[in-house]
Design an enzyme around this catalytic site. Structure first.
Site, short mmCIF file in Angstrom:
data_model
loop_
_atom_site.label_atom_id
_atom_site.label_comp_id
_atom_site.label_asym_id
_atom_site.label_seq_id
_atom_site.Cartn_x
_atom_site.Cartn_y
_atom_site.Cartn_z
N ASN A 158 0.80 -1.24 0.00
CA ASN A 158 0.00 0.00 0.00
C ASN A 158 0.83 1.27 0.00
O ASN A 158 0.35 2.35 -0.31
CB ASN A 158 -1.01 -0.02 1.15
CG ASN A 158 -0.32 -0.07 2.50
OD1 ASN A 158 0.85 -0.37 2.61
ND2 ASN A 158 -1.08 0.25 3.54
N GLU A 253 5.81 -3.78 11.50
CA GLU A 253 4.51 -3.13 11.65
C GLU A 253 3.52 -4.01 10.89
O GLU A 253 3.64 -4.17 9.67
CB GLU A 253 4.60 -1.71 11.09
CG GLU A 253 3.41 -0.86 11.50
CD GLU A 253 2.31 -0.90 10.49
OE1 GLU A 253 2.56 -0.39 9.40
OE2 GLU A 253 1.24 -1.45 10.77
N CYS A 287 -2.93 0.64 7.12
CA CYS A 287 -2.90 -0.03 8.41
C CYS A 287 -3.47 0.89 9.48
O CYS A 287 -4.01 0.44 10.48
CB CYS A 287 -1.50 -0.47 8.78
SG CYS A 287 -0.28 0.77 8.54
O1 G3P Z 1 -0.68 1.34 5.97
C1 G3P Z 1 0.52 1.79 6.36
C2 G3P Z 1 0.44 2.96 7.31
O2 G3P Z 1 1.75 3.39 7.41
C3 G3P Z 1 -0.51 4.05 6.84
O3 G3P Z 1 0.15 5.29 6.76
O4 G3P Z 1 0.18 7.73 6.40
O5 G3P Z 1 -1.74 6.40 5.53
O6 G3P Z 1 -1.47 6.73 7.98
P1 G3P Z 1 -0.76 6.62 6.65
#
Ligand code: G3P
Length: 478
Positions: A158, A253, A287
């Protein structure tokens, strides 16, 4: 025609001797878009040997020179934002605007990391012995941070560029070498990003990018004795890695089930806007996406109506048109999401919209009156489907949030800052956002998962520190 890409090692682009390729299926067209090399274990051995060799002189390269090269790579990355974003659109169906944002954010991360590295790696500690009982002032201890060696970086589909550089830049500024194993979906975007580092002029062998089937080189990479550290972001593969890896630092993670808790005094318009942004951007494939709404019964109907009205305005379609909701990354992902929806339907959830799917494209869906016996109350869809659980007390909200095996982030909407702090303290998550949706960014903030959401801590400073160890030199005075 399908473009075939080479892998990168020893400063060159190479074809694998395996003669085999891995297909990258465009989630929107469901046709092969690109092909990358299916590298062999022998090629992995050579890459890791080259990484070990190149790391020694790199660790001796002055810190300001390491930083200078990272700044150059950051600038080139930003110059290449259009072609790399194009890959993100075709490989992971990321909406075009978000794809460009990911590349620019990655350039900024690399630059910030270079500056932060100069700051924190440019200083050590000076300790004297007589601060500890029983000692005279006869020993001086000088400490500094030294690199680990070869860092293996495994980013997820992603954010194949941003979550790659969030590992690569800290590793390099700290004096390590890097072996990048990109996700299949997103591999070409990652290869193009690596080319930007190549153009910046990093020493041969210091950075390599190996592509291939997880079944052939996955374990071989993560269990390789030449690897000094693994930084992984992704699904439960990470748990398998943590069981097989050797005595090396692991930074993992592994996803989340971020709860959005809304109290009676919460700003419901703000909450609704953040549920849309947090729950549905990139079709929920983040995530840190909002993955369950825990709303006080007394304000639930009002909030659900506000969210329904905003869901109705979401555009659904191809990433090229910057639609809000685009196809999820693979057919198997779409099938998994559908399974959770059908389970909720069978167990009596309230469907705020009709369930609709065309290929990998799933229309945004809000499920109300979700109960704990439904899978979607606990599992991570990684799709545009969002469960609402109605609660009657703050204790119930904290209980549900903490009952999850995940512990990445959570958020609270309330105007009572004291309540917000108390709930934040009680939530077993790495981060709690007050009056905003969960998010990893900005990238210099700490970012870590508790429980099954991961181990180690990210965010630029934590990643730099995690990819170093402390060297002490003690001067013993006569
Ligand atoms: O899905 C990975 C996570 O790092 C999401 O990042 O910047 O979309 O909150 P962000």
């Amino acid at each position: 025609d399908t473009t075939v890409f080479k892998f990168y090692s020893d400063g060159e682009w190479k074809k694998s001797t395996s003669g085999k390729l891995v297909s990258i299926i465009n989630p929107t067209t469901r046709k092969t878009q690109y092909k990358v090399q299916a590298c062999t274990q022998e090629e992995v051995n050579k890459i890791i040997e080259a990484a070990k060799t190149a790391q020694k002189p790199w660790a001796k390269t002055p810190l300001w020179k390491r930083a200078e090269l990272l700044h150059k790579a950051a600038a080139i990355l930003k110059e290449h934002r259009a072609p790399i974003a194009e890959c993100l659109v075709k490989e992971i169906a990321k909406p075009a605007k978000d794809a460009v944002t990911e590349v620019v954010r990655s350039g900024d991360l690399v630059s910030y990391c270079a500056e932060e590295g100069v700051r924190i790696l440019g200083e050590g500690k000076f300790l004297v012995s007589d601060s500890f009982p029983g000692n005279e002032r006869t020993k001086y201890c000088l400490t500094s941070k030294i690199p680990l060696g070869v860092v293996l970086a495994i980013p997820p589909f992603n954010y194949p560029v941003n979550l790659a550089v969030s590992k690569i830049a800290p590793a390099l500024i700290a004096g390590n070498s890097i072996v990048l194993k990109p996700p299949t979906q997103g591999a070409v975007a990652a290869l193009h990003m690596v080319h930007c580092f190549h153009l910046a002029g990093f020493p041969k062998g210091l950075i390599s990018c190996v592509t291939g089937k997880g079944s052939e080189i996955g374990d071989f990479l993560t269990m390789h004795p030449g690897v000094s550290c693994i930084s992984f972001t992704g699904g439960d593969t990470g748990i398998a890695i943590s069981k097989k890896a050797g005595m090396i630092p692991l930074q993992m993670e592994l996803g989340g089930k971020d709860a959005c808790i809304i109290l009676e005094d919460g700003d419901l318009d703000l909450a609704a806007a953040n549920i849309i942004k947090g729950g549905f951007s990139y079709s929920g494939q983040r995530c840190t996406a909002v993955k369950v709404i825990l709303i006080m019964e007394s304000v639930a109907d009002t909030l659900v109506e506000k969210v329904k009205a905003k869901v109705a305005k979401l555009t659904v379609g191809p990433p090229e048109d910057d639609c809000d909701i685009t196809p999820v990354v693979t057919e198997s992902s779409a099938n998994f999401i559908e399974g959770l929806v059908m389970d909720a339907k069978q167990k009596g959830a309230t469907f705020c919209q009709e369930y609709k799917r065309e290929g990998n494209l799933i229309w945004p869906l809000l499920l109300d009156n979700v109960r704990p016996d439904m899978r979607i109350a606990w599992e991570e869809p990684f799709g545009p489907v969002l469960p609402v659980i109605r609660i009657n007390s703050i204790e119930e909200a904290i209980h549900h949030s903490n009952a999850s095996n995940f512990g990445l982030q959570g958020c609270i909407f309330t105007r009572d800052i004291n309540k917000a702090i108390l709930i934040s303290d009680a939530m077993e998550t790495g981060t709690v956002q007050i009056n905003s949706a969960p998010a990893r960014g900005p990238d210099h903030f700490p970012f870590q998962g508790l429980k099954d959401s991961g181990i180690g801590s990210q965010g630029i400073t934590n990643s730099i520190n995690m990819m170093t160890k402390i060297k002490s030199t003690v001067i013993n005075l006569p």
